[in-house]
Write a protein that holds these residues in place. Structure first.
Motif, PDB file in Angstrom:
ATOM      1  N   ALA A 162     -56.844 -18.106 -74.918  1.00 47.72           N
ATOM      2  CA  ALA A 162     -55.873 -18.972 -74.242  1.00 47.72           C
ATOM      3  C   ALA A 162     -55.284 -19.969 -75.226  1.00 47.72           C
ATOM      4  CB  ALA A 162     -56.548 -19.694 -73.075  1.00 47.72           C
ATOM      5  N   VAL A 220     -47.895 -13.872 -74.002  1.00 44.32           N
ATOM      6  CA  VAL A 220     -46.939 -14.854 -73.476  1.00 44.32           C
ATOM      7  C   VAL A 220     -45.741 -14.125 -72.877  1.00 44.32           C
ATOM      8  CG1 VAL A 220     -45.340 -16.697 -74.114  1.00 44.32           C
ATOM      9  CG2 VAL A 220     -47.645 -16.655 -75.080  1.00 44.32           C
ATOM     10  N   SER A 229     -48.253 -17.847 -69.875  1.00 43.39           N
ATOM     11  CA  SER A 229     -49.195 -16.824 -70.329  1.00 43.39           C
ATOM     12  C   SER A 229     -49.291 -15.750 -69.246  1.00 43.39           C
ATOM     13  CB  SER A 229     -50.569 -17.452 -70.586  1.00 43.39           C
ATOM     14  OG  SER A 229     -51.028 -18.122 -69.420  1.00 43.39           O
ATOM     15  N   ALA A 256     -52.447 -18.310 -77.195  1.00 40.44           N
ATOM     16  CA  ALA A 256     -51.259 -18.214 -76.347  1.00 40.44           C
ATOM     17  C   ALA A 256     -50.597 -19.572 -76.163  1.00 40.44           C
ATOM     18  CB  ALA A 256     -51.641 -17.630 -74.990  1.00 40.44           C
TER      19      ALA A 256
END
Length: 432
Positions: free
Chosen positions: A76, A241, A97, A79
């Motif tokens: 995460a 993304v 995302s 991203a």
């Protein structure tokens, strides 16, 4: 500048002996009109189909997906770093995302596969609003533990909004198949049976919230990011993304710009909305080019009909041409008579073709329904379906080029016989 006598003779030669306009002139005018009609109508409809297909892709596919080249989940944090660079860009209208994987669904013994797009709350709100016009039943407001799919998939599962569906991550199914193959090769029967018992698919249950029209929204399924992460065992990882652009048609240029600016990481790549229909769009473009070639041939045939009219008139008026030449008429004046005649045919035929094309394009759906009824079909058979009406995209520049080209072809077609007529020896013409 043409003299009044030249224009007078041009009008006179357009007339038959006992009727205002000769039959051959009428045929020439209709030939030009049909050529212009076909050029405008076919090109507009072909362009309309291509435009509608582009709209479907833009309105149902993510404009741009940035993800690792190996298509494996990423953190995460990675991203978020890309999102931080992308969000301020003026080309971008929305971004988030996402998680994208395939899952298998089962309900009452019926199975189907789903290409799932998992989105966080902010991304889901924007993206689901984008495809809201394709909703058929239920709601597109994504909730944890819920899924929205295409009507095609819902039909395969015989599921309706509110029904529970058992889902399996495709990676789990693949792993189970591999274990099954290994166990099948086990020679010891006891171990083989024990191995079979260990092969289990742990289903998760989701609720069908609604479904969209597959024809226009594709066969994607949608879920919240958390639900997708749970189904596929991603933990807090994501696939990449998702980016929505203000000008989707410029997506390839935007990708190149992002690459040059270093916005896209070196080990990442981009998947574009055009990837889903590049081959189809290219095929449609080639079809348009081939259709233009066919229509150009029709226009040339119409020009030949004008040439035929000019040849016929010059042959019939051979003695008069000889008299005019003997009286001192210049070659340019003789040529002007027949070129003026061709100009009249070209302009009138082009105007008629333009008016007819406007009528056909205006009432194209009514014409389609009339043909359907006459052929024994139903006028309402396609109601509510994708492309139930005939699309058309009128391009003023193409209409202008078509009209000018039609008139120019008519003038060029008249020049050879007119030039030959102007070179006739007066003595020979009067003796014939």
């Amino acid at each position: 500048m043409l003299s009044n006598a030249t224009l007078f003779l041009a009008r006179r030669y357009l007339r038959a002996g006992r009727s205002f306009v000769s039959v051959i002139t009428i045929v020439s005018i209709l030939g030009v009109a049909v050529g212009v009609l076909m050029m405008i109508v076919v090109s507009s409809v072909m362009k309309g189909f291509e435009g509608e297909f582009r709209k479907v892709l833009i309105g149902s596919e993510p404009h741009m997906l940035l993800h690792p080249k190996d298509n494996k989940p990423t953190s995460a944090q990675a991203a978020a770093e890309v999102l931080e660079k992308v969000r301020p860009r003026p080309e971008v209208v929305a971004t988030s995302s996402y998680v994208n994987e395939v899952m298998y669904a089962e309900r009452d013994g019926l199975q189907s596969g789903m290409d799932v797009l998992g989105l966080p709350e902010d991304g889901a709100r924007f993206y689901m609003a984008k495809i809201a016009k394709h909703r058929l039943d239920g709601t597109l407001d994504l909730k944890p533990g819920g899924v929205v799919c295409a009507d095609y998939i819902a039909g395969q599962l015989n599921a309706h909004p509110g029904d529970k569906i058992s889902v399996y991550a495709s990676s789990n199914v693949t792993s189970a198949v591999k274990r099954f193959r290994v166990v099948s090769d086990e020679q010891d029967e006891a171990k083989r049976h024990a191995g079979y018992k260990d092969i289990k698919l742990h289903a998760q249950e989701v609720t069908l919230q609604g479904y969209t029209r597959a024809e226009t929204a594709g066969v994607h399924a949608y879920a919240t990011l958390e639900t997708a992460q749970q189904i596929f065992g991603f933990g807090d990882q994501v696939s990449g993304v998702l980016i929505e652009l203000k000008q989707p048609a410029e997506v390839k240029a935007v990708v190149q710009q992002f690459t040059d600016l270093g916005i896209i990481p070196a080990d990442w790549s981009a998947s574009l909305w055009t990837d889903a229909g590049d081959a189809r769009l290219a095929a449609m473009s080639n079809e348009r080019v081939m259709m233009w070639i066919v229509l150009l041939i029709i226009a040339v045939v119409a020009a030949f009909s004008v040439m035929n009219t000019t040849i016929t008139v010059t042959t019939q008026k051979r003695r008069e041409i000889g008299v005019l030449t003997a009286l001192g008429s210049r070659q340019g004046q003789i040529i002007g008579i027949f070129v003026s005649q061709a100009a009249f045919v070209g302009v009138l035929g082009t105007l008629i073709g333009g008016v007819l094309s406007a009528l056909v394009l205006t009432f194209r759906d009514q014409i389609r329904m009339g043909i359907a009824v006459l052929s024994g079909g139903s006028a309402e058979s396609a109601s509510g379906m994708f492309l139930a009406t005939i699309p058309a995209q009128i391009e003023p520049w193409f209409i202008a080029v078509t009209c000018l080209g039609s008139i120019t072809l008519c003038l060029l077609a008249a020049l050879p016989p007119a030039w030959l007529a102007a070179r006739v020896d007066p003595a020979v013409a009067l003796r014939d």
